[in-house]
Scaffold this motif. Structure first.
Motif, PDB file in Angstrom:
ATOM      1  N   ILE A   9      -1.037   5.054  -0.849  1.00  0.00           N
ATOM      2  CA  ILE A   9       0.072   4.471  -0.221  1.00  0.00           C
ATOM      3  C   ILE A   9       1.299   4.851  -0.990  1.00  0.00           C
ATOM      4  O   ILE A   9       2.258   5.142  -0.438  1.00  0.00           O
ATOM      5  CB  ILE A   9      -0.125   2.842  -0.378  1.00  0.00           C
ATOM      6  CG1 ILE A   9      -1.198   2.272   0.422  1.00  0.00           C
ATOM      7  CG2 ILE A   9       1.308   2.288  -0.308  1.00  0.00           C
ATOM      8  CD1 ILE A   9      -1.058   2.496   1.926  1.00  0.00           C
ATOM      9  N   GLN A  13       4.568   6.710   0.397  1.00  0.00           N
ATOM     10  CA  GLN A  13       5.837   6.309   0.164  1.00  0.00           C
ATOM     11  C   GLN A  13       6.681   7.305  -0.442  1.00  0.00           C
ATOM     12  O   GLN A  13       7.782   7.736   0.151  1.00  0.00           O
ATOM     13  CB  GLN A  13       5.951   5.256  -0.838  1.00  0.00           C
ATOM     14  CG  GLN A  13       6.904   4.417  -0.927  1.00  0.00           C
ATOM     15  CD  GLN A  13       6.778   3.465  -1.965  1.00  0.00           C
ATOM     16  OE1 GLN A  13       5.552   2.487  -2.084  1.00  0.00           O
ATOM     17  NE2 GLN A  13       7.718   2.763  -2.633  1.00  0.00           N
ATOM     18  N   ILE A  43      -0.260   4.697   9.247  1.00  0.00           N
ATOM     19  CA  ILE A  43      -0.063   4.429   8.128  1.00  0.00           C
ATOM     20  C   ILE A  43       1.357   4.733   7.591  1.00  0.00           C
ATOM     21  O   ILE A  43       1.999   3.821   6.968  1.00  0.00           O
ATOM     22  CB  ILE A  43      -1.043   5.578   7.294  1.00  0.00           C
ATOM     23  CG1 ILE A  43      -2.572   4.912   7.688  1.00  0.00           C
ATOM     24  CG2 ILE A  43      -0.581   5.143   5.826  1.00  0.00           C
ATOM     25  CD1 ILE A  43      -3.562   5.759   6.973  1.00  0.00           C
ATOM     26  N   VAL A  47       3.980   1.960   6.213  1.00  0.00           N
ATOM     27  CA  VAL A  47       4.775   1.969   4.937  1.00  0.00           C
ATOM     28  C   VAL A  47       6.250   2.139   4.995  1.00  0.00           C
ATOM     29  O   VAL A  47       7.084   1.586   4.392  1.00  0.00           O
ATOM     30  CB  VAL A  47       3.892   3.250   4.159  1.00  0.00           C
ATOM     31  CG1 VAL A  47       4.777   3.538   2.878  1.00  0.00           C
ATOM     32  CG2 VAL A  47       2.336   3.294   3.803  1.00  0.00           C
TER      33      VAL A  47
END
Length: 94
Positions: A9, A13, A43, A47
């Motif tokens: 993640i 990001q 995804i 995010v």
């Protein structure tokens, strides 16, 4: 798996932040990361939405600043993502 998903993640990001630097729209970012970094659009979208919640003012300004005639060419996008990916893999090789 907890730790690896957190770092995944974090990587997504980081890539989204790079997309923002290059003034991509959410859609351009989702498409670019899917194509060049094999990250599922859902995804990237999730995010991105979280970042948007945490940084409302920034995204409001970003949306106003971003104009449609400011789009990058496919080639530029590809070069940027490739560069980001190689920098990202260097950073995680410690």
């Amino acid at each position: 798996m907890g730790d690896s998903s957190a770092s995944y993640i974090h990587m997504v990001q980081h890539l989204i932040e790079k997309c923002l630097i290059f003034r991509m729209t959410k859609e351009e970012c989702m498409e670019a990361l899917s194509k060049h970094a094999s990250i599922e659009p859902v995804i990237t979208s999730t995010v991105w939405n979280e970042l948007e919640k945490e940084n409302k003012e920034f995204f409001k300004a970003y949306a106003q600043y971003k104009s449609k005639d400011d789009r990058m060419s496919e080639e530029e996008t590809s070069q940027i993502i490739q560069k980001m990916m190689s920098e990202s893999s260097k950073a995680t090789d410690d």
